[in-house]
Design a protein around this motif. Structure first.
Motif, PDB file in Angstrom:
ATOM      1  N   LEU A 203     -31.312  -9.801  35.291  1.00 13.60           N
ATOM      2  CA  LEU A 203     -32.142 -10.237  36.285  1.00 13.60           C
ATOM      3  C   LEU A 203     -31.449 -11.410  36.969  1.00 13.60           C
ATOM      4  O   LEU A 203     -30.778 -12.247  36.511  1.00 13.60           O
ATOM      5  N   LEU A 204     -31.376 -11.208  38.503  1.00 17.57           N
ATOM      6  CA  LEU A 204     -30.616 -12.167  39.315  1.00 17.57           C
ATOM      7  C   LEU A 204     -31.489 -12.665  40.363  1.00 17.57           C
ATOM      8  O   LEU A 204     -32.624 -12.224  40.951  1.00 17.57           O
ATOM      9  N   THR A 205     -31.496 -14.117  40.501  1.00 23.35           N
ATOM     10  CA  THR A 205     -32.086 -14.733  41.604  1.00 23.35           C
ATOM     11  C   THR A 205     -31.176 -15.498  42.534  1.00 23.35           C
ATOM     12  O   THR A 205     -30.139 -16.120  41.753  1.00 23.35           O
ATOM     13  N   LEU A 206     -31.218 -15.601  43.841  1.00 17.83           N
ATOM     14  CA  LEU A 206     -30.015 -16.490  44.403  1.00 17.83           C
ATOM     15  C   LEU A 206     -30.521 -16.675  45.890  1.00 17.83           C
ATOM     16  O   LEU A 206     -30.962 -15.914  46.785  1.00 17.83           O
ATOM     17  N   HIS A 207     -30.785 -18.044  46.019  1.00 17.76           N
ATOM     18  CA  HIS A 207     -31.158 -18.477  47.364  1.00 17.76           C
ATOM     19  C   HIS A 207     -30.616 -19.776  47.836  1.00 17.76           C
ATOM     20  O   HIS A 207     -30.951 -20.417  48.914  1.00 17.76           O
ATOM     21  N   ARG A 208     -29.795 -20.397  47.042  1.00 18.94           N
ATOM     22  CA  ARG A 208     -29.019 -21.687  47.513  1.00 18.94           C
ATOM     23  C   ARG A 208     -28.536 -21.429  48.836  1.00 18.94           C
ATOM     24  O   ARG A 208     -27.692 -20.614  48.965  1.00 18.94           O
ATOM     25  N   PRO A 209     -28.570 -22.443  49.621  1.00 18.05           N
ATOM     26  CA  PRO A 209     -27.848 -22.347  50.995  1.00 18.05           C
ATOM     27  C   PRO A 209     -26.568 -22.160  50.887  1.00 18.05           C
ATOM     28  O   PRO A 209     -25.749 -21.369  51.433  1.00 18.05           O
ATOM     29  N   SER A 210     -25.754 -22.968  49.859  1.00 19.67           N
ATOM     30  CA  SER A 210     -24.326 -22.794  49.487  1.00 19.67           C
ATOM     31  C   SER A 210     -23.744 -21.510  49.176  1.00 19.67           C
ATOM     32  O   SER A 210     -22.857 -21.080  49.236  1.00 19.67           O
ATOM     33  N   ASN A 211     -24.930 -20.596  48.557  1.00 21.07           N
ATOM     34  CA  ASN A 211     -24.462 -19.282  47.962  1.00 21.07           C
ATOM     35  C   ASN A 211     -24.758 -18.265  49.182  1.00 21.07           C
ATOM     36  O   ASN A 211     -24.047 -17.283  49.107  1.00 21.07           O
ATOM     37  N   VAL A 212     -25.801 -18.384  49.864  1.00 20.62           N
ATOM     38  CA  VAL A 212     -26.251 -17.320  50.791  1.00 20.62           C
ATOM     39  C   VAL A 212     -26.243 -17.489  52.061  1.00 20.62           C
ATOM     40  O   VAL A 212     -26.154 -16.503  52.988  1.00 20.62           O
ATOM     41  N   ASP A 213     -25.998 -18.607  52.798  1.00 24.43           N
ATOM     42  CA  ASP A 213     -26.070 -18.885  53.870  1.00 24.43           C
ATOM     43  C   ASP A 213     -24.459 -18.806  54.590  1.00 24.43           C
ATOM     44  O   ASP A 213     -24.165 -18.443  55.824  1.00 24.43           O
ATOM     45  N   ASN A 214     -23.387 -18.729  53.904  1.00 20.00           N
ATOM     46  CA  ASN A 214     -22.191 -18.616  54.308  1.00 20.00           C
ATOM     47  C   ASN A 214     -21.761 -17.198  53.872  1.00 20.00           C
ATOM     48  O   ASN A 214     -21.708 -16.986  52.772  1.00 20.00           O
ATOM     49  N   PRO A 215     -21.436 -16.485  54.951  1.00 18.56           N
ATOM     50  CA  PRO A 215     -21.335 -14.869  54.657  1.00 18.56           C
ATOM     51  C   PRO A 215     -20.184 -14.626  53.605  1.00 18.56           C
ATOM     52  O   PRO A 215     -20.339 -13.645  52.849  1.00 18.56           O
ATOM     53  N   LYS A 216     -19.131 -15.387  53.548  1.00 17.95           N
ATOM     54  CA  LYS A 216     -18.050 -15.327  52.701  1.00 17.95           C
ATOM     55  C   LYS A 216     -18.491 -15.463  51.169  1.00 17.95           C
ATOM     56  O   LYS A 216     -18.278 -14.689  50.260  1.00 17.95           O
ATOM     57  N   SER A 217     -19.216 -16.650  51.195  1.00 16.24           N
ATOM     58  CA  SER A 217     -19.738 -17.064  49.784  1.00 16.24           C
ATOM     59  C   SER A 217     -20.515 -15.776  49.059  1.00 16.24           C
ATOM     60  O   SER A 217     -20.732 -15.423  47.974  1.00 16.24           O
ATOM     61  N   LEU A 218     -21.512 -15.341  50.100  1.00 16.89           N
ATOM     62  CA  LEU A 218     -22.526 -14.328  49.703  1.00 16.89           C
ATOM     63  C   LEU A 218     -21.966 -13.106  49.229  1.00 16.89           C
ATOM     64  O   LEU A 218     -22.043 -12.478  48.414  1.00 16.89           O
ATOM     65  N   ARG A 219     -20.594 -12.778  50.179  1.00 14.19           N
ATOM     66  CA  ARG A 219     -19.919 -11.632  49.852  1.00 14.19           C
ATOM     67  C   ARG A 219     -19.174 -11.689  48.526  1.00 14.19           C
ATOM     68  O   ARG A 219     -19.231 -10.660  47.697  1.00 14.19           O
ATOM     69  N   ASN A 220     -18.681 -12.531  48.161  1.00 15.53           N
ATOM     70  CA  ASN A 220     -17.971 -12.937  46.992  1.00 15.53           C
ATOM     71  C   ASN A 220     -18.926 -13.044  45.698  1.00 15.53           C
ATOM     72  O   ASN A 220     -18.889 -12.286  44.614  1.00 15.53           O
TER      73      ASN A 220
END
Ligand code: UD1
Length: 387
Positions: A203-220
């Motif tokens: 089960l995954l949750t992901l919503h921190r700005p540092s993880n999802v707002d930067n396209p490169k971080s989100l892609r990684n």
């Protein structure tokens, strides 16, 4: 005595539900204790708010401020302005805020500037990462609150190290776990969705700005998750801010993005998962109690006790490291963590007793420091006797 309990965003609702219930139960015997639930409206979607009230069997809010979304300053300011008006009108003796969201700080600030006593539930947690908006909210709320209710002894130590007086701190346990204890049987009675079986999915949750707002971080991050999905299906109830970022992205067929879930559906899914991957704070605590392995996709945690005692592993944000740790978890038998002290389903009752005792000792005319309170600051003609 009038007590306002404030909730604004999704992770607040399961923390206030046991407290409101405990305060109201005591209010039935002590006729002069009135508890009002204030919803700031920071979260407003049916799935982010209404469903939680239903699942947690919580009464509808007595006051709704309708603050909504915006930049941090806009949202915080809107909550402050609306909450100040309500405080001036209703003159509560005490405001209780929980957690670390913008509504927490906004209401604590507005109340304290009117010299209304403030209690902070879940005080003293520190990630020591001041780029997190929540860390700023925690620090500022703790500095101005009169009473600080903590979930573990490390939080007490953090507060004492920052110069907070011991007499303001009460180690009471974790109200989020009260909700979990109460509702887990109902959550487990619900069948798993999507034909899933216990122990056969992550089960995954992901919503921190540092993880999802930067396209490169989100892609990684998504790269790592998709590698994990090759081994085990990953269910991903996506928060609205993440869903916005994901729009148009094509993902591995075993990474299943679904709508955000209500409290019971999510708890049922979490309790039966083989592993949880998350950047949430509360989920680190819930998985510790459920003894489900959790990889926290962040470089720090304000809840280190979940790593030292519980089933949480601070996995960081390096995709290779995340995949490596996930494979280690999947290749090992489920871990047996220990449950932290006082995470026993009774924290809300302890807080209610402390609050009522404190208010009775303090009396209606002095704040925590024995000074005259000035609830009527914005209405200079209103006499205190009118309260
Ligand atoms: C907030 C909290 C965070 C918490 C999270 C849980 C702060 C600083 N952050 O972050 O600590 O972990 O809630 O969910 O308070 N949105 C909707 N519907 C809603 C609410 C939000 O669509 O009901 C969308 C809006 O586009 C909004 C965005 O989500 O701009 C972010 O919402 P916001 O409340 O600003 O912060 P969260 O990311 O939810």
């Amino acid at each position: 005595m009038k007590i306002f309990v404030v909730a604004g965003a999704r992770p607040n609702f399961m923390k206030v539900a046991p407290l409101v219930a405990a305060l109201r139960a005591r209010g039935e015997h002590l006729r002069d204790v009135e508890t009002l639930l204030v919803h700031t409206g920071q979260h407003y979607d049916a799935q982010m708010s209404d469903e939680f009230f239903r699942d947690l069997e919580m009464p509808a809010p007595d006051i709704h401020l309708g603050a909504g979304s915006g930049t941090h300053a806009e949202q915080t300011a809107r909550v402050m302005v609306a909450f100040e008006k309500i405080c001036v009108e209703q003159k509560p003796d005490l405001v209780v805020v929980v957690g670390d969201v913008n509504s927490t700080l906004a209401c604590a600030l507005a109340a304290k500037k009117l010299s209304i006593a403030v209690a902070h539930v879940e005080a003293g947690l520190r990630s020591r990462d001041r780029s997190m908006p929540e860390e700023i909210n925690r620090l500022c709320t703790d500095v101005i609150s009169d009473l600080l209710f903590t979930t573990d002894q490390q939080a007490d130590d953090n507060l004492l190290r920052e110069g907070c007086q011991q007499r303001r701190i009460r180690f009471v346990g974790n109200t989020m776990i009260d909700s979990l204890c109460r509702h887990l049987p109902r959550a487990l009675a619900q069948p798993l969705p999507l034909g899933l079986h216990a122990g056969s999915y992550a089960l995954l949750t992901l919503h921190r700005p540092s993880n999802v707002d930067n396209p490169k971080s989100l892609r990684n991050m998504l790269g790592a998750i998709q590698r994990i999905a090759e081994r085990i299906p990953v269910i991903f109830p996506a928060h609205p801010r993440t869903a916005q970022r994901l729009a148009g992205t094509s993902l591995h067929e075993r990474l299943l993005v679904i709508e955000p879930l209500g409290y019971l559906a999510f708890l049922g899914l979490m309790a039966r998962a083989r592993m949880v991957l998350t950047d949430s704070g509360g989920i680190q605590e819930e998985t510790t109690v459920l003894q489900v392995p959790c990889l926290t996709l962040r470089n720090n945690t304000e809840r280190p006790i979940t790593c030292t005692m519980g089933t949480n592993i601070l996995a960081g944000t390096d995709p290779r490291e995340i995949v490596k740790l996930a494979m280690q978890v999947l290749n090992s038998p489920p871990p047996k963590g220990r449950i932290p002290e006082k995470w026993d389903g009774h924290a809300g009752e302890r807080i209610a007793d402390e609050l009522i005792g404190w208010l009775q000792r303090k009396g209606p005319t002095a704040d925590a420091y024995g000074r005259e309170t000035r609830v009527d600051l914005l209405a200079p003609n209103a006499s205190r006797a009118a309260r």
